[in-house]
Design an enzyme around this catalytic site. Structure first.
Site, mmCIF file in Angstrom:
data_model
loop_
_atom_site.group_PDB
_atom_site.id
_atom_site.type_symbol
_atom_site.label_atom_id
_atom_site.label_comp_id
_atom_site.label_asym_id
_atom_site.label_seq_id
_atom_site.Cartn_x
_atom_site.Cartn_y
_atom_site.Cartn_z
ATOM 1 N N CYS A 114 0.813 -1.224 0.000
ATOM 2 C CA CYS A 114 0.000 0.000 0.000
ATOM 3 C C CYS A 114 0.844 1.271 0.000
ATOM 4 O O CYS A 114 0.356 2.342 -0.346
ATOM 5 C CB CYS A 114 -0.942 0.003 1.192
ATOM 6 S SG CYS A 114 -2.058 -1.392 1.149
ATOM 7 N N HIS A 251 -3.430 7.409 2.373
ATOM 8 C CA HIS A 251 -3.801 6.091 1.860
ATOM 9 C C HIS A 251 -5.203 5.757 2.367
ATOM 10 O O HIS A 251 -5.516 5.968 3.531
ATOM 11 C CB HIS A 251 -2.791 5.045 2.332
ATOM 12 C CG HIS A 251 -3.192 3.639 2.024
ATOM 13 N ND1 HIS A 251 -3.621 3.247 0.776
ATOM 14 C CD2 HIS A 251 -3.255 2.527 2.808
ATOM 15 C CE1 HIS A 251 -3.914 1.958 0.801
ATOM 16 N NE2 HIS A 251 -3.708 1.501 2.022
ATOM 17 N N ASN A 281 -10.059 -0.138 -0.281
ATOM 18 C CA ASN A 281 -8.594 -0.040 -0.236
ATOM 19 C C ASN A 281 -8.047 -0.587 -1.561
ATOM 20 O O ASN A 281 -8.132 -1.779 -1.817
ATOM 21 C CB ASN A 281 -8.075 -0.845 0.954
ATOM 22 C CG ASN A 281 -6.561 -0.795 1.090
ATOM 23 O OD1 ASN A 281 -5.860 -0.321 0.201
ATOM 24 N ND2 ASN A 281 -6.064 -1.289 2.206
#
Ligand code: ACO
Length: 324
Positions: A114, A251, A281
């Site tokens: 990520c 994020h 996500n």
């Protein structure tokens, strides 16, 4: 005078298929209420057959080039952040280079889960400031739907597919925080946490692709502290305070992590860009997707001071300050 890597264009791509929380089957024993309350996620985009990390990345890259008024001929570097490459090798960045009709320059992938996009932007910035490249396409693209265990409600409700891209170009700066471009960054990793969020397969271990596994509570426990530490390190390198920020683009993993981080850093909720509700996500794609949403709706404008941060598998974490 010094070289600064300045953002010239931004683009994004998501699969047209939308999966809402209510689309999960009853056998999963989850609910829209649970998912929204614990994560802020309401829906995610899921790749159709034939839609891949390379095809989504290409679409986002073309949109970023259009937005910059440039063509693939103008680019000399492609850095792709992904944990879901089309193939074990070659790098999916090379596939995208080929799809763009580019046979000059160089392209490679970066793997930091990520945090991949922050690592990729930082890498491209160093190549530009080191004189290796003048213009770079930096892409985050993922198809996490392909590595999810769709029978595990603790992970499969959290992720989605998509891609985002920026065009960076070498420009001149005075070495001040009023310069446009990337101003400061801070990257971290700690492999001591490698078993808390991982994929249980790979070419050299099992010879299979594997599925995502996560100890969610463990990730949550570390996330806010790691994010705020790396942001504060970046503020200190740049000589900037939270009050000077125009936009915070974190994020997009979980709204609770974002809200807690912003609160601890003293960043106002109105300055925080949230897209986790619509994208879920999307790992390395989440920061550039959020950036492209906030640029398209007119929030992020030329001259704005923007903070990016991410944290993910490894653990890896990082932050970056740039003036748009
Ligand atoms: N639907 C319904 N119930 C569920 C679901 C679901 N989808 N998933 C878990 N539960 C249940 C659990 O089984 C547990 O039940 P129990 O109490 O009977 O055992 C209960 O809900 C609570 O589970 P917790 O794991 O304690 O729930 P928590 O509030 O911690 O939320 C979550 C879980 C959302 C995963 C949270 O821990 C989290 O967000 N962690 C961080 C994960 C993350 O953001 N990862 C990505 C960051 S890194 C990257 O981006 C790759």
């Amino acid at each position: 005078m010094m070289i600064r890597s300045i953002v010239r264009g931004v683009g994004s791509a998501v699969p047209s298929r939308i999966m809402k929380n209510s689309d999960f089957g009853s056998e999963l024993e989850t609910s829209d209420e649970w998912i929204v309350q614990r994560t802020g996620i309401r829906q995610r985009h899921i790749a159709e057959e034939g839609e891949t990390t390379a095809s989504l990345g290409e679409k986002a890259a073309r949109q970023a080039l259009d937005n910059a008024g440039l063509t693939p001929d103008d680019i000399d570097l492609i850095v792709l952040a992904t944990s879901t490459p089309n193939n074990t090798f070659p790098a999916t960045a090379v596939d995208i280079q080929n799809r763009l009709g580019m046979n000059h320059g160089y392209a490679f992938d970066i793997q930091a889960v990520c945090t991949g996009f922050v690592y990729a932007l930082n890498t491209a910035d160093l190549h530009i400031r080191g004189g290796m490249a003048k213009r770079a396409l930096v892409i985050g693209a993922e198809t996490f739907s392909r590595i999810l265990d769709w029978s595990d409600r603790t992970t499969c409700v959290l992720f989605g597919d998509g891609a985002g891209a920026l065009v960076l170009e070498a420009g001149e700066g005075a070495g001040l925080t009023s310069d446009r471009g990337i101003l400061a960054a801070s990257l971290r990793s700690d492999g001591n946490h490698k078993d808390k969020l991982f994929v249980d397969g790979g070419p050299s271990s099992t010879g299979t692709v594997g599925h995502l596994r996560m100890q969610g509570r463990e990730v949550f426990k570390h996330a806010v502290g790691m994010i705020t530490d790396v942001v504060e390190a970046t503020f200190s390198t740049a000589g900037v305070t939270a009050e000077e920020l125009d936009w915070f683009v974190p994020h997009q993993a979980n709204k609770r992590i974002i809200d807690a981080s912003a609160r601890k850093l003293g960043i106002a909720a109105e300055k925080t860009v949230i897209t986790v509700d619509r994208h879920g996500n999307t790992s390395a794609a989440s920061v550039p997707l959020a950036l492209s949403v906030a640029v398209a709706d007119g929030r992020i404008k030329r001259g704005d001071l923007v903070l990016l941060e991410a944290m993910g598998g490894g653990f890896t974490w990082g932050a970056m300050l740039l003036r748009w």
